[in-house]
Design a protein around this motif. Structure first.
Motif: not given
Length: 213
Positions: A101-102, A127-134, A191-194, A196-204
């Motif tokens: 459930n990604l 951001f999304g569901s905290s349950d990513i795999v069931s 369920c595998i949980k993470v 729901g709000f996941r900050p992101y930092l990257g270099l492109g």
């Protein structure tokens, strides 16, 4: 998801206003699609200033069910007690299904050190569901005897006559480092949980989209 789509609509509306008011700001909107580690991505991007761009969109992966097996955790003493009490062989594995459930949304800001720089720093969040795999057993109620054994119900009420078994001696499925006990209906659901709000930092690195005039 409704709130996210509303935010995208407001973003596009604000973009149009600024594009009319100031040709140097929000002077284009680009829509793109791609495939990556987050699944299929569809997003819209625009320029806020010559140094800042923003991207907003959704990421999703088809909910494809995967069939596999999970091992049943037990020791030989438990096996002997179970098989003596129930007069049947103790299964070593159970068929289960896994389903991802990604689906998630994202808002990302690309920060450029100069007007013509291709290198940029990206900050934002997914951001999304905290349950990513069931994961759950395929056959409904398949682990009912396992639950009854763990809770000493039915034929297992006098289980001690078959051997030394303590309340800590329980049966369950093994998923990585986790021990999954079935519920009273004989089903195991994990369920595998993470967050729901996941900050992101990257270099492109990449060429910025610009309006052709």
């Amino acid at each position: 998801m409704k709130k996210f789509l509303l935010a995208c609509g407001l973003l596009l509306g604000v973009t149009t206003v600024f594009a009319q008011e100031d040709k140097m700001l929000f002077n284009h909107v680009a829509v793109g699609a791609g495939v990556g580690t987050t699944g299929i991505t569809i997003d819209a991007s625009t320029t806020i200033t010559p140094y800042v761009g923003v991207r907003a969109g959704v990421n999703f992966l088809p909910k494809i069910k995967v069939n596999t097996e999970l091992d049943l955790d037990f020791n030989e003493n438990i096996r002997t007690v179970y098989e003596s009490a129930l007069n049947e062989k103790l299964p070593e594995t159970f068929d289960v299904q896994g389903k991802p459930n990604l689906t998630s949304g994202h808002v990302l800001f690309d920060l450029y050190p100069s007007k013509h720089s291709k290198i940029h720093l990206t900050v934002g969040a997914y951001f999304g569901s905290s349950d990513i795999v069931s994961v759950y057993n395929k056959e409904d109620g398949a682990l009912k005897n396992i639950y009854d054994f763990n809770h000493r119900r039915g034929v297992f009420e006098n289980i001690e006559q078959f051997g030394h078994v303590t309340s800590e001696d329980k049966l369950g499925l093994v998923l990585g480092d986790y021990f999954i006990e079935p519920d009273e209906n004989g089903n195991a659901d994990a369920c595998i949980k993470v967050n729901g709000f996941r900050p992101y930092l990257g270099l492109g690195w990449g060429v910025r989209c610009q309006r052709i005039v």
